[in-house]
Design an enzyme around this catalytic site. Sequence first.
Site, PDB file in Angstrom:
ATOM      1  N   LYS A  95       0.894   4.023  -3.019  1.00 60.98           N
ATOM      2  CA  LYS A  95       0.431   5.391  -2.786  1.00 60.98           C
ATOM      3  C   LYS A  95       1.551   6.402  -3.024  1.00 60.98           C
ATOM      4  CE  LYS A  95      -3.906   4.770  -1.878  1.00 60.98           C
ATOM      5  NZ  LYS A  95      -4.932   5.318  -2.767  1.00 60.98           N
ATOM      6  N   TYR A 127       0.825  -1.207   0.000  1.00 61.87           N
ATOM      7  CA  TYR A 127       0.000   0.000   0.000  1.00 61.87           C
ATOM      8  C   TYR A 127       0.863   1.262   0.000  1.00 61.87           C
ATOM      9  CZ  TYR A 127      -3.881   3.073   1.390  1.00 61.87           C
ATOM     10  OH  TYR A 127      -4.833   4.065   1.450  1.00 61.87           O
TER      11      TYR A 127
END
Length: 173
Positions: free
Chosen positions: A156, A152
Amino acid sequence: KDKVAVVTGGAGGIGSVVCSTLAQKGAAVAVVDLDKDSALRVANRLPSSGKSALALGVDVTSQKSVKNTVDTIVDKYGQIDILVHCAGNNVKAAILEMSLQQWQSSLDTHLTGAFLFCQAAGKQMVQQGNGGAVVLMSSVAAMAPVPERGAYTPAKAGLIGLAKLLSIEWAQY
């Protein structure tokens, strides 16, 4: 007002609020999501802007699915002015336990999906000659990693880098 917005992940929590806000401001909204039934529920609840909302099922990791989605939106509305990439997933796994499939799923949904939609919608916006707006939803996790979210944070952070690159490459448009 009188703009056409595409929101990936439009049936999700953040995405559905983005769709609603854009519709309240007068944009025609294409709610695109992997879950077409949920996208339809969101689209049916949107305030009318004079143009009906559109709900489409899309796999943001598939170039063909993304191209078909953009083509369908352009066929219906004749333009795309705004792209908001909210599509994402939150695979829970630490790096030591994360499978390659989990890693790829996270990167593909967040980052590859953004690339594919930016490219397809961006070509349409450039062709229209009126500019446009692209928003890529990142996260504080890009700067402050979250444990057990091994892919993640890199995904991002990649969105921030992509946004910076697009701002340079697309400034002329």
